[in-house]
Write a protein that holds these residues in place. Structure first.
Motif, PDB file in Angstrom:
ATOM      1  N   GLU A 246       0.833  -1.199   0.000  1.00 18.62           N
ATOM      2  CA  GLU A 246       0.000   0.000   0.000  1.00 18.62           C
ATOM      3  C   GLU A 246       0.874   1.258   0.000  1.00 18.62           C
ATOM      4  O   GLU A 246       1.803   1.376   0.785  1.00 18.62           O
ATOM      5  CB  GLU A 246      -0.890  -0.021   1.241  1.00 18.62           C
ATOM      6  N   PHE A 247       0.545   2.177  -0.915  1.00 15.19           N
ATOM      7  CA  PHE A 247       1.286   3.443  -1.000  1.00 15.19           C
ATOM      8  C   PHE A 247       0.290   4.593  -1.073  1.00 15.19           C
ATOM      9  O   PHE A 247      -0.590   4.615  -1.937  1.00 15.19           O
ATOM     10  CB  PHE A 247       2.195   3.459  -2.231  1.00 15.19           C
ATOM     11  N   TRP A 248       0.424   5.560  -0.167  1.00 17.27           N
ATOM     12  CA  TRP A 248      -0.457   6.728  -0.146  1.00 17.27           C
ATOM     13  C   TRP A 248       0.245   7.902  -0.837  1.00 17.27           C
ATOM     14  O   TRP A 248       1.199   8.459  -0.311  1.00 17.27           O
ATOM     15  CB  TRP A 248      -0.829   7.103   1.284  1.00 17.27           C
ATOM     16  N   ALA A 249      -0.232   8.261  -2.033  1.00 15.90           N
ATOM     17  CA  ALA A 249       0.328   9.407  -2.765  1.00 15.90           C
ATOM     18  C   ALA A 249      -0.122  10.711  -2.123  1.00 15.90           C
ATOM     19  O   ALA A 249       0.593  11.717  -2.181  1.00 15.90           O
ATOM     20  CB  ALA A 249      -0.108   9.359  -4.225  1.00 15.90           C
ATOM     21  N   LEU A 250      -1.316  10.703  -1.528  1.00 17.99           N
ATOM     22  CA  LEU A 250      -1.853  11.845  -0.786  1.00 17.99           C
ATOM     23  C   LEU A 250      -2.512  11.327   0.479  1.00 17.99           C
ATOM     24  O   LEU A 250      -3.107  10.246   0.477  1.00 17.99           O
ATOM     25  CB  LEU A 250      -2.895  12.606  -1.616  1.00 17.99           C
ATOM     26  N   LYS A 251      -2.409  12.101   1.552  1.00 23.65           N
ATOM     27  CA  LYS A 251      -3.023  11.671   2.810  1.00 23.65           C
ATOM     28  C   LYS A 251      -3.552  12.881   3.571  1.00 23.65           C
ATOM     29  O   LYS A 251      -2.796  13.789   3.922  1.00 23.65           O
ATOM     30  CB  LYS A 251      -1.988  10.920   3.670  1.00 23.65           C
ATOM     31  N   ASP A 252      -4.876  12.892   3.787  1.00 23.11           N
ATOM     32  CA  ASP A 252      -5.528  13.895   4.643  1.00 23.11           C
ATOM     33  C   ASP A 252      -5.219  15.330   4.206  1.00 23.11           C
ATOM     34  O   ASP A 252      -4.866  16.180   5.018  1.00 23.11           O
ATOM     35  CB  ASP A 252      -5.090  13.674   6.096  1.00 23.11           C
ATOM     36  N   VAL A 253      -5.384  15.604   2.914  1.00 23.15           N
ATOM     37  CA  VAL A 253      -5.122  16.936   2.374  1.00 23.15           C
ATOM     38  C   VAL A 253      -6.409  17.765   2.388  1.00 23.15           C
ATOM     39  O   VAL A 253      -7.440  17.343   1.861  1.00 23.15           O
ATOM     40  CB  VAL A 253      -4.575  16.859   0.929  1.00 23.15           C
ATOM     41  N   SER A 254      -6.348  18.948   2.996  1.00 27.85           N
ATOM     42  CA  SER A 254      -7.517  19.834   3.080  1.00 27.85           C
ATOM     43  C   SER A 254      -7.116  21.284   2.810  1.00 27.85           C
ATOM     44  O   SER A 254      -6.126  21.763   3.348  1.00 27.85           O
ATOM     45  CB  SER A 254      -8.158  19.756   4.476  1.00 27.85           C
ATOM     46  N   PHE A 255      -7.885  21.963   1.964  1.00 29.66           N
ATOM     47  CA  PHE A 255      -7.721  23.399   1.748  1.00 29.66           C
ATOM     48  C   PHE A 255      -8.919  23.895   0.937  1.00 29.66           C
ATOM     49  O   PHE A 255      -9.663  23.102   0.344  1.00 29.66           O
ATOM     50  CB  PHE A 255      -6.407  23.732   1.030  1.00 29.66           C
ATOM     51  N   THR A 256      -9.117  25.209   0.923  1.00 29.21           N
ATOM     52  CA  THR A 256     -10.179  25.809   0.112  1.00 29.21           C
ATOM     53  C   THR A 256      -9.567  26.844  -0.825  1.00 29.21           C
ATOM     54  O   THR A 256      -8.491  27.390  -0.558  1.00 29.21           O
ATOM     55  CB  THR A 256     -11.249  26.495   0.985  1.00 29.21           C
ATOM     56  N   VAL A 257     -10.257  27.090  -1.927  1.00 31.25           N
ATOM     57  CA  VAL A 257      -9.820  28.088  -2.898  1.00 31.25           C
ATOM     58  C   VAL A 257     -11.007  29.001  -3.205  1.00 31.25           C
ATOM     59  O   VAL A 257     -12.106  28.517  -3.490  1.00 31.25           O
ATOM     60  CB  VAL A 257      -9.330  27.419  -4.203  1.00 31.25           C
ATOM     61  N   ASN A 258     -10.788  30.301  -3.136  1.00 30.12           N
ATOM     62  CA  ASN A 258     -11.833  31.272  -3.440  1.00 30.12           C
ATOM     63  C   ASN A 258     -11.756  31.717  -4.897  1.00 30.12           C
ATOM     64  O   ASN A 258     -10.703  31.619  -5.540  1.00 30.12           O
ATOM     65  CB  ASN A 258     -11.714  32.496  -2.532  1.00 30.12           C
ATOM     66  N   LYS A 259     -12.865  32.196  -5.424  1.00 32.65           N
ATOM     67  CA  LYS A 259     -12.920  32.674  -6.798  1.00 32.65           C
ATOM     68  C   LYS A 259     -11.877  33.770  -7.008  1.00 32.65           C
ATOM     69  O   LYS A 259     -11.757  34.681  -6.203  1.00 32.65           O
ATOM     70  CB  LYS A 259     -14.321  33.222  -7.102  1.00 32.65           C
ATOM     71  N   GLY A 260     -11.107  33.631  -8.066  1.00 30.33           N
ATOM     72  CA  GLY A 260     -10.070  34.611  -8.381  1.00 30.33           C
ATOM     73  C   GLY A 260      -8.723  34.319  -7.760  1.00 30.33           C
ATOM     74  O   GLY A 260      -7.731  34.970  -8.083  1.00 30.33           O
ATOM     75  N   ASP A 261      -8.659  33.309  -6.866  1.00 35.99           N
ATOM     76  CA  ASP A 261      -7.370  32.913  -6.289  1.00 35.99           C
ATOM     77  C   ASP A 261      -6.463  32.340  -7.370  1.00 35.99           C
ATOM     78  O   ASP A 261      -6.917  31.668  -8.305  1.00 35.99           O
ATOM     79  CB  ASP A 261      -7.568  31.846  -5.197  1.00 35.99           C
TER      80      ASP A 261
END
Length: 251
Positions: A41-56
């Motif tokens: 088992e290989f985790w390329a991503l783990k527990d990634v969280s973020f938000t992006v607003n319009k125009g960012d």
């Protein structure tokens, strides 16, 4: 108040890697029948969280193998995350591998319509923008030549010209401004900057820190599949140079 256009919540991506190399299909079948295939088992991503607003304009930094391209493919819908949630509001145009949707046997003209359809553009709209696409690509008479005869730079120019002729809500760029000659790279960056002026939201991956600084207003750092920093672009770029690029050069 800024409008949230993208939300990534506890996203993880798991891959099962074969522990031992299998040299051919026959060996694979034999091991499969004997139940001798073993995966790690290989985790390329783990527990990634973020938000992006319009125009960012979000720069995504990280060393090779950090999970940047995997994250973009999940957001673009190319991959389905193993866990977590993704909320997208608006049309996405992903520029992940320019020209990846081309048919090598078809001419540039035919591929404009084919690739445009893959990106969800109506045929009438592609017809209306056709001359603009050809002119921006600078392919001249090569537009009537099968794509199998194109160099990688020519394919990238045509792919970029098709993908950016429209104005999506979210544009995903994965190292696409590093292809082609210096003149076309400058021209491509200028077009992207013009799109920014119209409020398009951008997710941008580049190995060029200076390019991230010029293009983005915010950045995140991925390290071994986890998000380790998120903030204003100058602050994050400086941190990345000190903690990651410096580390890489030192060793």
């Amino acid at each position: 108040m800024s409008k949230e256009i993208l939300k990534v919540e506890n996203v993880g991506m798991r891959f099962n890697l074969m522990e031992k190399k299998v040299d051919n299909f026959k060996e694979y079948v034999i091991k499969f029948i004997k139940n001798e295939l073993r995966y790690q088992e290989f985790w390329a991503l783990k527990d990634v969280s973020f938000t992006v607003n319009k125009g960012d304009r979000l720069g995504i930094l990280g060393l090779n193998g950090a999970g940047k391209s995997t994250l973009l493919k999940i957001i673009a819908g190319v991959l389905k995350a193993s866990e977590g949630n993704l909320t997208v509001k608006g049309k996405i145009v992903p520029l992940l591998e320019l020209g990846a949707g081309f048919d090598r046997q078809y001419t540039g003209v035919e591929n404009i319509y084919l690739y445009g359809a893959v990106l969800g553009y109506p045929k009438e709209l592609i017809k209306e923008k056709f001359n603009e696409i050809v002119e921006f690509s600078e392919l001249g008479d090569f537009i009537h030549v099968p794509v199998k005869n194109y160099s990688s730079g020519m394919k990238a120019r045509l792919g970029f010209s098709i993908a950016t002729v429209m104005e999506p809500e979210i544009l995903i760029l994965d190292e696409v401004l590093s292809v082609g000659d210096a003149k076309f790279r400058k021209k491509s960056e200028k077009r992207i900057l013009e799109m920014f002026d119209k409020g398009i939201t951008v997710l941008f991956v580049s190995h060029s820190i200076e390019q991230v600084r010029r293009i983005c207003n915010r950045a995140i750092i991925l390290d071994k599949g986890t998000l380790v920093a998120d903030g204003p672009v100058e602050e994050i770029c400086k941190l990345y140079e000190e903690k990651f690029i410096g580390y890489k050069l030192q060793y």
